[in-house]
Design a protein around this motif. Structure first.
Motif, PDB file in Angstrom:
ATOM      1  N   PHE A  89      44.873  40.504  33.647  1.00  0.00           N
ATOM      2  CA  PHE A  89      43.614  39.939  33.474  1.00  0.00           C
ATOM      3  C   PHE A  89      42.658  39.694  34.534  1.00  0.00           C
ATOM      4  O   PHE A  89      42.309  38.666  34.780  1.00  0.00           O
ATOM      5  N   THR A  90      42.856  40.898  35.471  1.00  0.00           N
ATOM      6  CA  THR A  90      42.520  40.930  36.792  1.00  0.00           C
ATOM      7  C   THR A  90      40.749  40.909  37.116  1.00  0.00           C
ATOM      8  O   THR A  90      40.594  40.458  38.050  1.00  0.00           O
ATOM      9  N   TYR A  91      39.989  41.281  36.054  1.00  0.00           N
ATOM     10  CA  TYR A  91      38.685  40.977  36.095  1.00  0.00           C
ATOM     11  C   TYR A  91      38.377  41.972  37.269  1.00  0.00           C
ATOM     12  O   TYR A  91      38.315  43.405  37.130  1.00  0.00           O
ATOM     13  N   ILE A  92      37.908  41.370  38.360  1.00  0.00           N
ATOM     14  CA  ILE A  92      37.185  42.381  39.441  1.00  0.00           C
ATOM     15  C   ILE A  92      38.243  42.542  40.640  1.00  0.00           C
ATOM     16  O   ILE A  92      37.941  42.944  41.657  1.00  0.00           O
ATOM     17  N   ALA A  96      44.735  40.049  42.811  1.00  0.00           N
ATOM     18  CA  ALA A  96      45.269  41.436  43.303  1.00  0.00           C
ATOM     19  C   ALA A  96      44.731  41.754  44.752  1.00  0.00           C
ATOM     20  O   ALA A  96      45.768  42.092  45.558  1.00  0.00           O
ATOM     21  N   LEU A  97      43.566  41.429  45.007  1.00  0.00           N
ATOM     22  CA  LEU A  97      42.940  41.770  46.470  1.00  0.00           C
ATOM     23  C   LEU A  97      43.715  40.688  47.598  1.00  0.00           C
ATOM     24  O   LEU A  97      43.987  41.027  48.518  1.00  0.00           O
ATOM     25  N   ASN A  98      43.734  39.526  46.794  1.00  0.00           N
ATOM     26  CA  ASN A  98      44.379  38.446  48.000  1.00  0.00           C
ATOM     27  C   ASN A  98      45.622  38.643  48.156  1.00  0.00           C
ATOM     28  O   ASN A  98      46.132  38.564  49.141  1.00  0.00           O
ATOM     29  N   ALA A  99      46.446  39.487  47.103  1.00  0.00           N
ATOM     30  CA  ALA A  99      47.956  40.063  47.152  1.00  0.00           C
ATOM     31  C   ALA A  99      47.953  40.973  48.432  1.00  0.00           C
ATOM     32  O   ALA A  99      48.900  41.036  49.190  1.00  0.00           O
ATOM     33  N   VAL A 107      50.349  46.661  44.532  1.00  0.00           N
ATOM     34  CA  VAL A 107      49.779  45.834  43.576  1.00  0.00           C
ATOM     35  C   VAL A 107      49.242  46.636  42.363  1.00  0.00           C
ATOM     36  O   VAL A 107      48.321  47.630  42.671  1.00  0.00           O
ATOM     37  N   LEU A 108      49.295  46.219  41.263  1.00  0.00           N
ATOM     38  CA  LEU A 108      48.752  46.766  40.124  1.00  0.00           C
ATOM     39  C   LEU A 108      48.043  45.633  39.389  1.00  0.00           C
ATOM     40  O   LEU A 108      48.518  44.697  38.884  1.00  0.00           O
ATOM     41  N   VAL A 157      54.124  38.170  39.339  1.00  0.00           N
ATOM     42  CA  VAL A 157      53.555  38.411  37.982  1.00  0.00           C
ATOM     43  C   VAL A 157      52.394  37.213  38.114  1.00  0.00           C
ATOM     44  O   VAL A 157      52.895  36.073  38.212  1.00  0.00           O
ATOM     45  N   ILE A 158      50.956  37.584  38.148  1.00  0.00           N
ATOM     46  CA  ILE A 158      49.870  36.788  37.808  1.00  0.00           C
ATOM     47  C   ILE A 158      49.344  36.900  36.477  1.00  0.00           C
ATOM     48  O   ILE A 158      48.916  37.926  36.108  1.00  0.00           O
TER      49      ILE A 158
END
Length: 260
Positions: A89-92, A96-99, A107-108, A157-158
């Protein structure tokens, strides 16, 4: 409004109203979306936690960006160095980008909205992370069983889903949704890896959400070690005389261990 803010030394491009939530119709209010005053370019660039984002105020969800998770995104950075990360549910692409900037190996990010995925991939390039942080369009509930069947495992996993309930009447179905998504997420975490999971529905209160995560862990034979519990950022204050409405975001980080 521009003139009033200018008196305090604040210059803004303009105002774009997003009073377009479906819930407004339940209260007999009109859904409104559009410029207040002169039109302007609704595409803006911001920086948060060292990550750069392209934001679409007009077409993005709500304001185009969820500021209430700012410090929760920062919290996962310290666990992502050299990690293989799945952001659901990453939205934009925020978590993921912080990771990615924290030095993750790969990162996926996954979201059901192609619009969001396209913007997330733009943001990955914007930060020079396109070789390690990638985004795909999938229904998360369908995609996680596919990853499990493929034998995929992740260091982190987030789970940052939208609110599964916006009324008391649907809380039972929401519990089933949160339980299933946490079960699926835990099964994809390597033994000793990490799960970050949250709920942004104030109807899914702390006790219910916590109990649901515990049930999920028991059903998939996992032991959880709580690393952190967090709520929304301070600019979304929890009001003690109105906590039912203001205390909405619950955010956990767990270390996930297989039952031996």
């Amino acid at each position: 409004m521009k003139d009033i803010l200018l008196q305090d030394g604040i210059t803004i491009r303009g105002v774009y109203e997003r009073s377009d939530a479906k819930e407004r119709t339940k209260e007999g209010m009109e859904r409104v979306k559009g410029f207040i005053g002169e039109p302007f370019d609704p595409h803006i660039d911001i920086v948060e936690n060292g990550v750069k984002y392209h934001i679409d105020v007009a077409e993005g969800q709500k304001t185009g960006f969820f500021l209430d998770q700012k410090y929760n995104r920062l919290a996962i950075q310290k666990l992502c160095k050299d990690a293989k990360v799945l952001d659901c549910f990453t939205y934009i692409g925020t978590f993921a980008l912080n990771a990615g900037i924290a030095g993750a190996q790969s990162v996926l990010g996954v979201d059901a909205s192609q619009f969001a995925v396209d913007l997330a991939n733009e943001n990955s390039k914007f930060n020079g992370l396109e070789n390690t942080v990638k985004f795909e369009c999938h229904d998360v509930f369908d995609f996680l069983p596919e990853l499990e069947a493929q034998g995929e495992l992740f260091d982190m996993v987030i789970l940052d889903p939208p609110a599964f309930t916006k009324s008391r009447a649907s809380i039972k179905n929401a519990i089933k949704g949160y339980r299933e998504i946490n079960m699926r997420g835990m099964k994809l975490v390597k033994d000793g890896g990490y799960l970050a999971t949250c709920s942004c529905s104030h109807f899914m209160d702390y006790d219910t959400f916590t109990k649901t995560i515990g049930q999920a862990a028991k059903l998939v034979h996992k032991r959880l070690r709580q690393v952190e519990f967090r709520t929304q950022a301070a600019d979304h204050p929890i009001l003690w005389n109105g906590d039912e409405n203001s205390y909405y975001l619950k955010f956990y980080i767990f270390q996930v261990v297989d039952e031996k």
